[in-house]
Design an enzyme around this catalytic site. Structure first.
Site, PDB file in Angstrom:
ATOM      1  N   GLU A  74       0.673   4.276  17.683  1.00  0.00           N
ATOM      2  CA  GLU A  74       0.502   5.736  17.719  1.00  0.00           C
ATOM      3  C   GLU A  74      -0.980   6.058  17.984  1.00  0.00           C
ATOM      4  O   GLU A  74      -1.299   6.969  18.755  1.00  0.00           O
ATOM      5  CB  GLU A  74       0.937   6.380  16.391  1.00  0.00           C
ATOM      6  N   ILE A 124     -12.648 -10.134   9.521  1.00  0.00           N
ATOM      7  CA  ILE A 124     -13.255  -8.798   9.625  1.00  0.00           C
ATOM      8  C   ILE A 124     -12.473  -7.851   8.726  1.00  0.00           C
ATOM      9  O   ILE A 124     -11.243  -7.787   8.805  1.00  0.00           O
ATOM     10  CB  ILE A 124     -13.360  -8.308  11.089  1.00  0.00           C
ATOM     11  N   GLU A 154      -8.720  -0.453   4.321  1.00  0.00           N
ATOM     12  CA  GLU A 154      -8.736  -0.297   2.858  1.00  0.00           C
ATOM     13  C   GLU A 154      -7.392   0.266   2.419  1.00  0.00           C
ATOM     14  O   GLU A 154      -6.651   0.813   3.253  1.00  0.00           O
ATOM     15  CB  GLU A 154      -9.849   0.680   2.464  1.00  0.00           C
ATOM     16  N   GLY A 177      -5.065  -1.350  15.408  1.00  0.00           N
ATOM     17  CA  GLY A 177      -4.829   0.063  15.716  1.00  0.00           C
ATOM     18  C   GLY A 177      -3.350   0.208  16.016  1.00  0.00           C
ATOM     19  O   GLY A 177      -2.807  -0.518  16.867  1.00  0.00           O
ATOM     20  N   GLY A 234      23.132 -14.637  19.266  1.00  0.00           N
ATOM     21  CA  GLY A 234      24.174 -14.417  18.258  1.00  0.00           C
ATOM     22  C   GLY A 234      23.624 -14.713  16.863  1.00  0.00           C
ATOM     23  O   GLY A 234      22.431 -14.506  16.607  1.00  0.00           O
ATOM     24  N   GLY A 281      -6.695   3.155   6.920  1.00  0.00           N
ATOM     25  CA  GLY A 281      -6.375   2.165   7.955  1.00  0.00           C
ATOM     26  C   GLY A 281      -6.675   2.762   9.315  1.00  0.00           C
ATOM     27  O   GLY A 281      -7.742   2.542   9.878  1.00  0.00           O
ATOM     28  N   GLN A 304     -11.561  -5.726  23.611  1.00  0.00           N
ATOM     29  CA  GLN A 304     -11.271  -7.171  23.668  1.00  0.00           C
ATOM     30  C   GLN A 304     -10.227  -7.550  22.609  1.00  0.00           C
ATOM     31  O   GLN A 304      -9.339  -8.356  22.860  1.00  0.00           O
ATOM     32  CB  GLN A 304     -12.543  -8.015  23.488  1.00  0.00           C
ATOM     33  N   GLU A 305     -10.364  -6.941  21.403  1.00  0.00           N
ATOM     34  CA  GLU A 305      -9.385  -7.238  20.346  1.00  0.00           C
ATOM     35  C   GLU A 305      -7.986  -6.854  20.835  1.00  0.00           C
ATOM     36  O   GLU A 305      -7.023  -7.609  20.684  1.00  0.00           O
ATOM     37  CB  GLU A 305      -9.741  -6.451  19.073  1.00  0.00           C
TER      38      GLU A 305
HETATM   39  C1  LIG Z   1      -0.488  -8.836   9.048  1.00  0.00           C
HETATM   40  C2  LIG Z   1      -1.619  -7.848   9.127  1.00  0.00           C
HETATM   41  C3  LIG Z   1      -2.897  -8.302   9.436  1.00  0.00           C
HETATM   42  C4  LIG Z   1      -3.961  -7.420   9.462  1.00  0.00           C
HETATM   43  N1  LIG Z   1      -5.229  -7.890   9.671  1.00  0.00           N
HETATM   44  C5  LIG Z   1      -6.291  -7.061   9.512  1.00  0.00           C
HETATM   45  C6  LIG Z   1      -7.629  -7.565   9.536  1.00  0.00           C
HETATM   46  O1  LIG Z   1      -7.872  -8.767   9.752  1.00  0.00           O
HETATM   47  N2  LIG Z   1      -8.636  -6.693   9.304  1.00  0.00           N
HETATM   48  C7  LIG Z   1      -8.418  -5.374   9.062  1.00  0.00           C
HETATM   49  O2  LIG Z   1      -9.378  -4.657   8.862  1.00  0.00           O
HETATM   50  N3  LIG Z   1      -7.161  -4.866   9.033  1.00  0.00           N
HETATM   51  C8  LIG Z   1      -6.097  -5.674   9.239  1.00  0.00           C
HETATM   52  N4  LIG Z   1      -4.824  -5.176   9.190  1.00  0.00           N
HETATM   53  C9  LIG Z   1      -4.624  -3.756   8.917  1.00  0.00           C
HETATM   54  C10 LIG Z   1      -4.123  -2.946  10.103  1.00  0.00           C
HETATM   55  O3  LIG Z   1      -5.099  -2.871  11.089  1.00  0.00           O
HETATM   56  C11 LIG Z   1      -3.706  -1.578   9.549  1.00  0.00           C
HETATM   57  O4  LIG Z   1      -2.535  -1.787   8.767  1.00  0.00           O
HETATM   58  C12 LIG Z   1      -3.441  -0.567  10.653  1.00  0.00           C
HETATM   59  O5  LIG Z   1      -4.631  -0.195  11.282  1.00  0.00           O
HETATM   60  C13 LIG Z   1      -2.745   0.701  10.119  1.00  0.00           C
HETATM   61  O6  LIG Z   1      -3.409   1.220   9.010  1.00  0.00           O
HETATM   62  P1  LIG Z   1      -2.545   1.607   7.687  1.00  0.00           P
HETATM   63  O7  LIG Z   1      -1.776   0.403   7.316  1.00  0.00           O
HETATM   64  O8  LIG Z   1      -3.487   2.166   6.693  1.00  0.00           O
HETATM   65  O9  LIG Z   1      -1.532   2.709   8.170  1.00  0.00           O
HETATM   66  P2  LIG Z   1      -1.806   4.303   8.210  1.00  0.00           P
HETATM   67  O10 LIG Z   1      -3.096   4.575   8.875  1.00  0.00           O
HETATM   68  O11 LIG Z   1      -1.584   4.854   6.849  1.00  0.00           O
HETATM   69  O12 LIG Z   1      -0.613   4.771   9.163  1.00  0.00           O
HETATM   70  C14 LIG Z   1       0.731   5.039   8.716  1.00  0.00           C
HETATM   71  C15 LIG Z   1       1.505   5.627   9.882  1.00  0.00           C
HETATM   72  O13 LIG Z   1       0.904   6.865  10.277  1.00  0.00           O
HETATM   73  C16 LIG Z   1       0.602   6.829  11.657  1.00  0.00           C
HETATM   74  N5  LIG Z   1      -0.611   7.596  11.932  1.00  0.00           N
HETATM   75  C17 LIG Z   1      -1.817   7.528  11.311  1.00  0.00           C
HETATM   76  N6  LIG Z   1      -2.699   8.333  11.904  1.00  0.00           N
HETATM   77  C18 LIG Z   1      -2.050   8.938  12.931  1.00  0.00           C
HETATM   78  C19 LIG Z   1      -2.430   9.888  13.934  1.00  0.00           C
HETATM   79  N7  LIG Z   1      -3.676  10.356  14.024  1.00  0.00           N
HETATM   80  N8  LIG Z   1      -1.498  10.275  14.817  1.00  0.00           N
HETATM   81  C20 LIG Z   1      -0.232   9.782  14.770  1.00  0.00           C
HETATM   82  N9  LIG Z   1       0.181   8.896  13.852  1.00  0.00           N
HETATM   83  C21 LIG Z   1      -0.720   8.461  12.948  1.00  0.00           C
HETATM   84  C22 LIG Z   1       0.401   5.359  11.974  1.00  0.00           C
HETATM   85  O14 LIG Z   1       0.544   5.110  13.360  1.00  0.00           O
HETATM   86  C23 LIG Z   1       1.474   4.727  11.131  1.00  0.00           C
HETATM   87  O15 LIG Z   1       2.694   4.800  11.802  1.00  0.00           O
HETATM   88  C24 LIG Z   1      -3.736  -6.043   9.209  1.00  0.00           C
HETATM   89  C25 LIG Z   1      -2.444  -5.585   8.941  1.00  0.00           C
HETATM   90  C26 LIG Z   1      -1.394  -6.471   8.875  1.00  0.00           C
HETATM   91  C27 LIG Z   1      -0.041  -5.946   8.534  1.00  0.00           C
END
Ligand SMILES: Cc1cc2nc3c(=O)[nH]c(=O)nc-3n(C[C@H](O)[C@H](O)[C@H](O)COP(=O)(O)OP(=O)(O)OC[C@H]3O[C@@H](n4cnc5c(N)ncnc54)[C@H](O)[C@@H]3O)c2cc1C
Length: 379
Positions: A369, A125, A129, A366, A341, A133, A243-244
């Site tokens: 935060e 899924i 982008e 998600g 250790g 995120g 569920q996720e």
């Molecule tokens: C190993 C791995 C597997 C993944 N698999 C998938 C997948 O299969 N499909 C998919 O679609 N995605 C996937 N992801 C992506 C993942 O869901 C996103 O990285 C995540 O949702 C965070 O988005 P971001 O990386 O853009 O961080 P950002 O949204 O840029 O967040 C950066 C920081 O800002 C904080 N922040 C953002 N908005 C707020 C707010 N409103 N209030 C407070 N703090 C906030 C966040 O909590 C975080 O600490 C995967 C990521 C990893 C690392």
């Protein structure tokens, strides 16, 4: 420890034994090799399909074994018990399959679900982008209707199973001027022209799991590949996220329980200052605290699983489960590394890999935060 016995029936126990045997034969001996390769081979998926481990809750009419969510829980628990974080089974079985089952047309279900159960079709899924995120409403990938087709353009990143996937649910804008109300879910097959996979991303943990960038350059899919209702994709996502998140929470508790077991075993064998490490009061007290915290988490998770089976688990409870258990997982595993250790920092010890693997649990599905944001809306 696993989910409490009261949660399961005899058929789940029998299934658990077969999952254990499958893991012993088809996962444990190969996991290290998969970590080096950065990917789990397709043969594994076919073997898992033949063993009835993929999409275990799907009805028999779509090729599934006809179980319930507890069967998915069994697979997650048994994989986590041995630190088998490589196979992206949870994304496939617990996340993608329910979208197709719940929002697919009969012909979509018949076309895709049997192959997913057999492991012929690996799924992913694609929400995230490079520029979006947490803020999913601002995705830039577009899905434009043209005659009988939908044209996809855009880029995704961090997609689990991205290198292997044959079917990808793409979160895209069908109305780019709108936020949540312009989002739809479009299924893209992995062999469509214009679809490209980027590199397999180099992660600090989950070494055997492939995670990729995906590119869509005028990818044409038939309009029958719209999943669910046009412009309702965001709401479908919100409905499925509990569920996720529950699956992530189940994995978190199971991984932390496994870490605690390994650590208890280790401190009973290791000596310092003429006694076993477990005989230091600090060790016993620390382990007692962790055991208590995990027991409390286990009860909450079991309650969430029960609620989910009744169809009552809401977004806030799912968010609380994910927040609490993944924070706890990281804390427990960090303490367990400490009690090992220097050996706790060596990848040949499962606790070191568990440490690397745990960190992302607070980020994906998600971020924690965002979980707090969801929970705080009810204050
Ligand atoms: C190993 C791995 C597997 C993944 N698999 C998938 C997948 O299969 N499909 C998919 O679609 N995605 C996937 N992801 C992506 C993942 O869901 C996103 O990285 C995540 O949702 C965070 O988005 P971001 O990386 O853009 O961080 P950002 O949204 O840029 O967040 C950066 C920081 O800002 C904080 N922040 C953002 N908005 C707020 C707010 N409103 N209030 C407070 N703090 C906030 C966040 O909590 C975080 O600490 C995967 C990521 C990893 C690392």
């Amino acid at each position: 420890m696993t989910a409490s016995n009261a949660l399961f029936e005899e058929n789940h126990d029998i299934f658990r034994e077969s999952v254990k045997r499958f893991i012993q034969k088809h996962v444990t001996p190969y996991h290290e090799e998969w970590e080096k390769e950065g990917i789990v081979p397709r043969d594994f998926w076919l073997e898992a399909g033949a063993a009835g481990i993929l999409c275990p809750d799907l009805p028999t009419q779509y090729g599934g074994p006809g179980g319930d969510f507890r069967h998915n829980v069994v697979v997650l628990e048994e994989m986590m018990k041995v630190g088998a974080t490589g196979p992206g089974i949870s994304v496939h079985s617990d996340i993608v399959a329910p979208y197709i089952l719940n929002y697919g047309t009969e012909s979509q279900k018949n076309a895709w679900l049997p192959g997913m159960c057999e492991g012929r079709l690996i799924s992913a899924i694609a929400m995230t982008e490079p520029g979006a995120g947490s803020d999913l409403q601002s995705v830039k990938t577009t899905a434009k209707y043209q005659d009988r087709d939908i044209i996809l353009n855009g880029q995704k990143t961090f997609i689990t199973n991205g290198q292997s996937a044959d079917l990808i649910i793409v979160v895209a804008k069908t109305e780019s001027q709108h936020g949540a109300k312009g989002i739809s879910l479009i299924v893209c097959e992995g062999d469509r022209e214009g679809f490209k996979r980027g590199r397999n991303l180099d992660k600090i943990g989950l070494k055997a799991q492939d995670t990729s960038e995906l590119f869509f350059d005028n990818v044409r899919v038939p309009k029958e590949n719209l999943l669910g209702n046009k412009n309702k994709g965001f709401y479908h996502l919100m409905d499925e996220l509990p569920q996720e998140r529950l699956s992530i929470a189940v994995a978190a508790v199971s991984a932390a329980e496994a870490a605690l077991d390994w650590t208890i075993q280790y401190v009973k064998e290791r000596n310092a200052f003429g006694k076993k490490i477990i005989d230091f009061q600090n060790t016993k007290f620390k382990l007692a605290e962790l055991k208590t915290q995990l027991s409390v988490a286990r009860i909450y998770i079991d309650e969430c699983i029960n609620k989910h089976l009744r169809g009552d688990l809401d977004a806030v409870q799912g968010a609380m489960a994910k927040l609490w258990t993944t924070d706890l997982q990281c804390k427990v595993i960090d303490e367990c590394v400490q009690l090992h250790g220097g050996y706790g920092y060596m990848r040949e010890y499962p606790i070191a890999k568990a440490y690397e693997d745990a960190r992302v649990q607070r980020i994906y599905g998600g971020t924690n935060e965002i979980m707090k944001e969801i929970i705080s809306r009810t204050l």
